[in-house]
Every structure is written in structure tokens, then in C-alpha cells.
Design a protein around this motif. Structure first.
Motif, short mmCIF file in Angstrom:
data_model
loop_
_atom_site.label_atom_id
_atom_site.label_comp_id
_atom_site.label_asym_id
_atom_site.label_seq_id
_atom_site.Cartn_x
_atom_site.Cartn_y
_atom_site.Cartn_z
N GLN A 38 59.82 -6.06 2.13
CA GLN A 38 59.07 -6.06 0.69
C GLN A 38 57.82 -5.91 1.97
O GLN A 38 56.86 -5.77 0.32
N TRP A 39 57.77 -6.82 1.78
CA TRP A 39 56.37 -7.17 3.17
C TRP A 39 56.09 -6.56 4.56
O TRP A 39 56.37 -7.71 5.52
N PRO A 40 56.22 -5.15 4.96
CA PRO A 40 56.26 -4.91 6.25
C PRO A 40 55.62 -5.84 7.40
O PRO A 40 55.57 -5.53 8.50
N SER A 41 54.60 -6.09 6.74
CA SER A 41 54.03 -6.99 7.66
C SER A 41 54.11 -8.06 8.23
O SER A 41 53.40 -8.80 9.37
N LEU A 42 54.62 -8.88 7.59
CA LEU A 42 55.45 -10.28 7.70
C LEU A 42 56.38 -10.35 9.47
O LEU A 42 55.46 -10.65 9.46
N SER A 43 57.46 -8.96 9.21
CA SER A 43 57.52 -8.93 10.55
C SER A 43 57.16 -8.34 11.62
O SER A 43 57.00 -8.67 13.08
N LYS A 44 55.39 -7.90 11.39
CA LYS A 44 54.52 -7.07 12.45
C LYS A 44 53.93 -8.68 13.34
O LYS A 44 53.89 -8.54 14.30
N ASP A 45 53.39 -9.16 12.04
CA ASP A 45 53.17 -10.06 12.43
C ASP A 45 53.46 -11.55 13.21
O ASP A 45 53.25 -12.17 14.00
N PHE A 46 55.13 -11.15 12.94
CA PHE A 46 56.34 -12.00 12.74
C PHE A 46 55.97 -11.89 14.94
O PHE A 46 56.22 -12.78 15.63
N ARG A 47 56.58 -11.11 14.81
CA ARG A 47 57.17 -10.05 16.50
C ARG A 47 55.30 -11.08 17.48
O ARG A 47 55.30 -10.97 18.36
N HIS A 48 54.20 -10.21 16.47
CA HIS A 48 53.32 -10.21 17.59
C HIS A 48 52.41 -12.17 18.47
O HIS A 48 53.04 -12.68 19.10
N TYR A 49 53.66 -12.81 16.70
CA TYR A 49 52.99 -14.52 16.70
C TYR A 49 54.41 -14.77 18.31
O TYR A 49 54.28 -15.57 18.46
N CYS A 50 56.06 -14.62 17.96
CA CYS A 50 56.60 -14.91 18.78
C CYS A 50 56.05 -14.93 20.51
O CYS A 50 56.34 -15.08 20.78
N GLN A 51 55.45 -12.97 20.43
CA GLN A 51 55.36 -12.20 21.91
C GLN A 51 54.07 -13.30 22.15
O GLN A 51 54.20 -13.36 23.62
N SER A 52 53.05 -13.99 21.45
CA SER A 52 52.06 -14.67 21.87
C SER A 52 52.40 -15.87 22.28
O SER A 52 52.00 -17.09 23.54
N SER A 53 53.05 -16.65 21.71
CA SER A 53 53.50 -18.21 21.00
C SER A 53 54.54 -18.67 21.63
O SER A 53 54.95 -19.96 21.99
N HIS A 54 55.48 -17.48 21.72
CA HIS A 54 57.56 -18.50 22.48
C HIS A 54 58.02 -19.38 20.92
O HIS A 54 58.21 -20.36 22.38
N PRO A 55 57.69 -19.32 20.03
CA PRO A 55 58.21 -20.76 19.57
C PRO A 55 59.79 -20.94 19.86
O PRO A 55 60.43 -19.73 20.05
N GLU A 56 60.18 -22.03 19.32
CA GLU A 56 60.87 -22.55 19.96
C GLU A 56 62.56 -22.95 18.73
O GLU A 56 61.73 -22.87 17.43
N PRO A 57 63.10 -23.32 19.14
CA PRO A 57 64.33 -23.19 17.65
C PRO A 57 63.96 -24.10 17.01
O PRO A 57 63.54 -25.47 18.04
N GLY A 58 64.41 -24.88 16.22
CA GLY A 58 64.07 -25.74 15.07
C GLY A 58 62.59 -25.26 14.43
O GLY A 58 61.21 -26.85 13.71
N SER A 59 61.33 -24.82 15.03
CA SER A 59 60.28 -24.95 14.76
C SER A 59 60.01 -24.16 13.30
O SER A 59 60.61 -23.08 12.39
N LEU A 60 58.50 -24.04 12.55
CA LEU A 60 58.37 -23.36 11.76
C LEU A 60 56.80 -22.87 11.63
O LEU A 60 56.02 -22.68 12.40
N TRP A 61 56.70 -21.48 11.38
CA TRP A 61 55.96 -20.08 11.27
C TRP A 61 55.88 -19.83 9.94
O TRP A 61 56.63 -19.13 8.95
#
Length: 168
Positions: A38-61
Motif C-alpha cells: 500500500q505504501w512502497p516508500s514505507l519499506s524503503k524508508d525503513f530499510r534506510h533507517y535500519c542501515q543508518s541507525s541499527h535499531p534494537e529490538p524493543g524500539s519504535l520507528w
């Protein structure tokens, strides 16, 4: 105020939609896949966020797109390796992510939130362990918390919301 409904979460009129993912998730199964479609940019933005920030389990974006506010709750073990699937969810991760979700709802003054049976599908947690966490963290917010307990594709649920929800 928690309300259980049957229907398609993507048709919710709630101001905020929350769902569980793993850090580095590829959004290729379950609700995450439907959100990506439904929102293709959501997964692209999420992938970029994860690559740059390396979030931990238990967090929120948080993601804000055209007509959507999506809370991505890191309820599962990371899935950073190329082609890897999300790991198992843990109650500790769910609890921490729900605490952050509550804080975000209060900080941004959201008037409603919709979420699925968090971490029980791909995350493989038992619903009787997750539901009390949702009740404890979100039940006293004073806003409608729409809990989609049974999925029915293309079916708009009966939500206890006014017709128009203002955007924050």
C-alpha cells in the motif's frame, strides 16, 4: 478503551496504525507485506533507517506518509542479513515497544490507534501473553485502541470512531 474488531487493518480509520516488525525487516510477509504494497516508500524508508541507525529490538520507528501514520514496533529479533527472515518475537521486546508507542501517542496527541494481534503471527508469541501487555500499556490512554483480532481481507471493521479523524 480497547475495542476488538474483525476486518482489514489497512481499511482502519484510526489516526495511527501500529504493527510489529524486526530491525532490518524486508516487509515480505504478513501485515508488513500488505503495508509495503500500500505504501512502497514505507519499506524503503525503513530499510534506510535500519542501515543508518541499527535499531534494537524493543524500539519504535515512526513513519508519516500520504494519509498514514505508521508506528513500526521492533518486536522481533533482527533480520539484517540479506534474505534473512525476521527472528522470533520476545515479550520483553513487545513490552518495551508498547511503552514507546504509548509515549509517542501521548506526545503527539493521537486520537486513536489500530493494531493487529501484535507479534503472534510471524513473531510466534501466544496471544494470551501479548494481550495483557497491550491492555497494560494502551488500555488507559483514554482514546480508542482498535485491536484487530480477526483478519478479513477487504472488510471494513465497525470501529468506534467519528467519521473524520483529524491529523496531528
Amino acid at each position: 478503551m480497547i475495542y476488538e474488531v474483525t476486518g482489514d487493518l489497512l481499511l482502519s480509520r484510526a489516526q495511527l496504525i501500529a504493527h510489529g516488525v524486526a530491525p532490518g525487516d524486508h516487509f515480505n510477509q504478513g501485515l508488513a507485506l500488505a503495508l509495503r504494497q500500500q505504501w512502497p516508500s514505507l519499506s524503503k524508508d525503513f530499510r534506510h533507517y535500519c542501515q543508518s541507525s541499527h535499531p534494537e529490538p524493543g524500539s519504535l520507528w515512526m513513519w508519516h506518509g500520504p494519509g498514514a501514520h505508521i508506528a513500526n514496533l521492533m518486536t522481533q529479533e533482527a533480520a539484517y542479513a540479506h534474505g534473512s527472515t525476521p527472528g522470533k518475537a520476545h515479550l520483553e521486546y513487545v513490552n518495551h515497544a508498547l511503552r514507546q508507542l504509548r509515549h509517542e501517542i501521548e506526545r503527539e496527541s493521537y486520537t486513536s490507534v489500530a493494531l493487529p494481534k501484535l507479534a503472534t503471527g510471524v513473531g510466534r508469541l501466544p496471544w494470551d501473553k501479548v494481550r495483557p501487555l497491550i491492555e497494560g500499556r494502551l488500555g488507559m490512554l483514554g482514546i480508542p485502541v482498535i485491536l484487530y483480532t480477526t483478519y478479513q481481507a477487504g472488510v471494513k471493521a465497525e470501529e468506534p470512531l467519528p467519521e473524520a479523524q483529524p491529523q496531528p
